[in-house]
Design a protein around this motif. Structure first.
Motif, PDB file in Angstrom:
ATOM      1  N   TYR A 168       4.363 -32.876 -22.965  1.00  0.00           N
ATOM      2  CA  TYR A 168       4.036 -32.926 -24.391  1.00  0.00           C
ATOM      3  C   TYR A 168       2.791 -32.088 -24.682  1.00  0.00           C
ATOM      4  N   THR A 169       1.778 -32.251 -23.841  1.00  0.00           N
ATOM      5  CA  THR A 169       0.522 -31.525 -24.050  1.00  0.00           C
ATOM      6  C   THR A 169       0.718 -30.027 -23.879  1.00  0.00           C
ATOM      7  N   ARG A 170       1.500 -29.627 -22.901  1.00  0.00           N
ATOM      8  CA  ARG A 170       1.737 -28.197 -22.677  1.00  0.00           C
ATOM      9  C   ARG A 170       2.476 -27.575 -23.853  1.00  0.00           C
ATOM     10  N   LYS A 171       3.409 -28.311 -24.431  1.00  0.00           N
ATOM     11  CA  LYS A 171       4.099 -27.795 -25.619  1.00  0.00           C
ATOM     12  C   LYS A 171       3.155 -27.748 -26.814  1.00  0.00           C
ATOM     13  N   GLN A 172       2.413 -28.824 -27.008  1.00  0.00           N
ATOM     14  CA  GLN A 172       1.558 -28.940 -28.191  1.00  0.00           C
ATOM     15  C   GLN A 172       0.445 -27.893 -28.208  1.00  0.00           C
ATOM     16  N   TRP A 173      -0.162 -27.671 -27.061  1.00  0.00           N
ATOM     17  CA  TRP A 173      -1.355 -26.834 -27.013  1.00  0.00           C
ATOM     18  C   TRP A 173      -1.141 -25.470 -26.359  1.00  0.00           C
ATOM     19  N   GLY A 174       0.008 -25.276 -25.707  1.00  0.00           N
ATOM     20  CA  GLY A 174       0.227 -24.025 -25.006  1.00  0.00           C
ATOM     21  C   GLY A 174      -0.644 -23.893 -23.776  1.00  0.00           C
ATOM     22  N   LEU A 175      -1.199 -25.005 -23.314  1.00  0.00           N
ATOM     23  CA  LEU A 175      -2.078 -25.041 -22.154  1.00  0.00           C
ATOM     24  C   LEU A 175      -1.762 -26.282 -21.327  1.00  0.00           C
ATOM     25  N   ASP A 176      -2.013 -26.203 -20.050  1.00  0.00           N
ATOM     26  CA  ASP A 176      -1.864 -27.376 -19.203  1.00  0.00           C
ATOM     27  C   ASP A 176      -3.007 -28.354 -19.501  1.00  0.00           C
ATOM     28  N   PRO A 177      -2.762 -29.662 -19.398  1.00  0.00           N
ATOM     29  CA  PRO A 177      -3.851 -30.625 -19.635  1.00  0.00           C
ATOM     30  C   PRO A 177      -5.077 -30.381 -18.770  1.00  0.00           C
ATOM     31  N   SER A 178      -4.893 -29.756 -17.607  1.00  0.00           N
ATOM     32  CA  SER A 178      -6.028 -29.449 -16.738  1.00  0.00           C
ATOM     33  C   SER A 178      -6.926 -28.369 -17.330  1.00  0.00           C
ATOM     34  N   PRO A 262      -9.572 -19.854 -31.738  1.00  0.00           N
ATOM     35  CA  PRO A 262      -8.159 -20.189 -31.544  1.00  0.00           C
ATOM     36  C   PRO A 262      -7.778 -21.494 -32.262  1.00  0.00           C
ATOM     37  N   TYR A 263      -6.637 -21.461 -32.912  1.00  0.00           N
ATOM     38  CA  TYR A 263      -6.060 -22.656 -33.522  1.00  0.00           C
ATOM     39  C   TYR A 263      -4.596 -22.749 -33.083  1.00  0.00           C
ATOM     40  N   ARG A 264      -4.087 -23.960 -32.975  1.00  0.00           N
ATOM     41  CA  ARG A 264      -2.654 -24.148 -32.781  1.00  0.00           C
ATOM     42  C   ARG A 264      -2.003 -24.369 -34.138  1.00  0.00           C
ATOM     43  N   SER A 265      -0.796 -23.870 -34.255  1.00  0.00           N
ATOM     44  CA  SER A 265      -0.046 -24.017 -35.492  1.00  0.00           C
ATOM     45  C   SER A 265       1.244 -24.781 -35.220  1.00  0.00           C
ATOM     46  N   LEU A 266       1.976 -25.045 -36.268  1.00  0.00           N
ATOM     47  CA  LEU A 266       3.239 -25.767 -36.155  1.00  0.00           C
ATOM     48  C   LEU A 266       4.292 -25.121 -37.048  1.00  0.00           C
ATOM     49  N   GLN A 267       5.531 -25.182 -36.591  1.00  0.00           N
ATOM     50  CA  GLN A 267       6.678 -24.818 -37.428  1.00  0.00           C
ATOM     51  C   GLN A 267       7.485 -26.087 -37.652  1.00  0.00           C
ATOM     52  N   TYR A 317      11.420 -31.941 -37.542  1.00  0.00           N
ATOM     53  CA  TYR A 317      11.234 -31.560 -36.141  1.00  0.00           C
ATOM     54  C   TYR A 317      10.015 -30.644 -36.077  1.00  0.00           C
ATOM     55  N   GLU A 318       9.108 -30.904 -35.133  1.00  0.00           N
ATOM     56  CA  GLU A 318       7.872 -30.137 -35.033  1.00  0.00           C
ATOM     57  C   GLU A 318       7.889 -29.234 -33.800  1.00  0.00           C
ATOM     58  N   TYR A 319       7.702 -27.941 -34.063  1.00  0.00           N
ATOM     59  CA  TYR A 319       7.670 -26.933 -32.998  1.00  0.00           C
ATOM     60  C   TYR A 319       6.268 -26.323 -32.956  1.00  0.00           C
ATOM     61  N   PRO A 320       5.491 -26.579 -31.919  1.00  0.00           N
ATOM     62  CA  PRO A 320       4.156 -25.963 -31.815  1.00  0.00           C
ATOM     63  C   PRO A 320       4.257 -24.446 -31.703  1.00  0.00           C
ATOM     64  N   ARG A 321       3.271 -23.770 -32.303  1.00  0.00           N
ATOM     65  CA  ARG A 321       3.221 -22.313 -32.283  1.00  0.00           C
ATOM     66  C   ARG A 321       1.784 -21.848 -32.051  1.00  0.00           C
ATOM     67  N   SER A 322       1.655 -20.659 -31.495  1.00  0.00           N
ATOM     68  CA  SER A 322       0.330 -20.080 -31.291  1.00  0.00           C
ATOM     69  C   SER A 322      -0.133 -19.318 -32.513  1.00  0.00           C
ATOM     70  N   GLN A 323       0.797 -18.901 -33.367  1.00  0.00           N
ATOM     71  CA  GLN A 323       0.471 -18.155 -34.571  1.00  0.00           C
ATOM     72  C   GLN A 323       0.947 -18.916 -35.798  1.00  0.00           C
ATOM     73  N   GLY A 324       0.273 -18.671 -36.925  1.00  0.00           N
ATOM     74  CA  GLY A 324       0.661 -19.323 -38.174  1.00  0.00           C
ATOM     75  C   GLY A 324      -0.521 -20.011 -38.817  1.00  0.00           C
ATOM     76  N   GLU A 325      -0.237 -20.887 -39.760  1.00  0.00           N
ATOM     77  CA  GLU A 325      -1.303 -21.635 -40.425  1.00  0.00           C
ATOM     78  C   GLU A 325      -2.130 -22.394 -39.389  1.00  0.00           C
ATOM     79  N   PRO A 326      -3.453 -22.336 -39.478  1.00  0.00           N
ATOM     80  CA  PRO A 326      -4.279 -23.050 -38.493  1.00  0.00           C
ATOM     81  C   PRO A 326      -4.254 -24.566 -38.736  1.00  0.00           C
ATOM     82  N   TYR A 327      -3.804 -25.320 -37.735  1.00  0.00           N
ATOM     83  CA  TYR A 327      -3.739 -26.774 -37.857  1.00  0.00           C
ATOM     84  C   TYR A 327      -4.738 -27.470 -36.937  1.00  0.00           C
TER      85      TYR A 327
END
Length: 383
Positions: A168-178, A262-267, A317-327
């Motif tokens: 979940y964290t890797r999808k949400q943030w595009g990074l490993d929890p570590s 950096p911000y994470r976005s959502l679609q 349905y929420e799809y995390p994205r690296s680009q888009g509106e900053p959330y």
């Protein structure tokens, strides 16, 4: 550029200018505008580049007559009596306690992890007294908790971490929890009881008629003028003002002079469905998390949140994205260091006040933004 003529009064005498220009009509900007107008008698102009008020908490009725949150589910909860009392001036409430299930190993299990989660996942019959020993037995010793991975494995062990958190964290943030600050997963508790509420705050409720109606009432003061569909940069040198309250991304305000934060976005994918067999709902609870399957992180059914009665139902349905509106600001040490440079620039400006999630580069809940705005107003008017 256009205004809410139907909901809001005519603009104050523009030739006299405004005491405060508020950039952003979300929680931070709207609370500040309301306080400055009603408590300090200021003339306030609120500007938002979107075609509506309410920021990400904006809600509306879709083409099927279903009340939805276009920017994903917003569930209000707080332990602050002051925040709840303040917002209660502008809305009645519908009691609502949010519940989340997590799709793991072919089962839908309570999230946050609780006694039932562990018993059902592992086929056990532990009591509340025994689950502490179970968790202690699987927890990994971490000398110094620094990352989100450290937080979870030191509390519930490697297997629960892999099943519920890592994907979940890797999808949400595009990074490993570590790679993420400990604050990300520290927000999610682990319980030894059967309490399956996602939040345990004292006040848990939804605005009875929706967030947008609440914002309309908040901004209805005769000293407040609202302009939507307007970039503040198009009017900042045209409309006279004495002070600015800025709630957008702080790096954007300064033209990204030190680099981009950096911000994470959502679609969001909104779908309308017909509940099976004449049922009221499609899902058993408001939200189902998908940590390990699918590209989306979670699915929310709005009728649970709103209490609306309707033959159809709307899901998002929420799809995390690296680009888009900053959330979401990305909580990493190097990003905090970059923000500090912008914060130093902001502190040098006497005519601009920066508040809100994007301007503070912090993952604030809605009630925390309201509290920040209320305290900022007090400091501004009682220096």
């Amino acid at each position: 550029m256009h205004t809410f003529k139907s909901q809001f009064p005519a603009a104050p005498n523009a030739s006299a200018g405004y005491d405060t220009l508020v950039v952003g009509a979300g929680f931070a900007g709207s609370v500040m505008a309301e306080r400055l107008a009603s408590q300090d008698g200021q003339r306030v102009l609120v500007v938002d580049k979107r075609p509506h008020i309410g920021g990400n908490a904006h809600d509306r009725y879709d083409e099927n007559g279903l009340l939805i949150h276009p920017y994903g589910p917003h569930i209000f909860h707080t332990n602050s009596a002051d925040v709840f009392a303040y917002l209660s001036q502008f809305t009645q409430w519908r009691p609502y306690q949010h519940r989340v299930l997590c799709s793991v190993d072919g089962q839908l299990l309570p999230m946050p992890i609780n006694l039932d989660t562990i018993n059902r996942l592992y086929g056990l019959r532990l009591s509340a007294f025994e689950v502490d020993d179970f968790l202690a037995g699987v927890a990994e010793k971490v000398d110094r908790v620094r990352t989100s991975e450290d937080v979870v494995v030191s509390r519930v062990g490697r297997d629960l971490y892999e099943k519920f958190f890592r994907g979940y964290t890797r999808k949400q943030w595009g990074l490993d929890p570590s790679e993420l600050d400990a604050s990300v997963t520290a927000r999610v508790p682990t319980r030894t009881s059967r309490d399956d509420r996602y939040f345990t705050d004292t006040y848990q409720a939804m605005p009875l008629h929706g967030y947008t109606r609440m914002f309309e009432r908040m901004l209805a003061h005769p000293n407040i003028h609202v302009m939507t569909g307007t970039d503040y940069r198009d009017i900042v040198h045209v409309v006279p003002w004495k002070h600015m309250v800025y709630t957008g991304p702080i790096d954007s305000f300064f033209g990204h002079r030190h680099g981009q934060l950096p911000y994470r976005s959502l679609q969001f994918e909104h779908v309308t469905v017909q509940p099976p067999g004449g049922q009221a709902h499609v899902q058993a609870v408001g939200t189902i998390n998908h940590p390990n399957d699918h590209l989306y992180t979670r699915v929310t059914e709005f009728k649970h949140l709103t209490g609306q009665r309707h033959e159809a139902s709307s899901l998002v349905y929420e799809y995390p994205r690296s680009q888009g509106e900053p959330y979401y600001p990305v909580p990493r040490a190097e990003n905090t260091a970059l923000f500090r440079r912008y914060e130093t620039d902001a502190e040098a400006l006497s005519d601009v006040t920066f508040i809100g999630r994007l301007a503070s580069y912090k993952y604030y809940n809605m009630d925390q933004v309201v509290a920040q705005a209320l305290s900022t107003f007090k400091r501004m008017t009682n220096p």
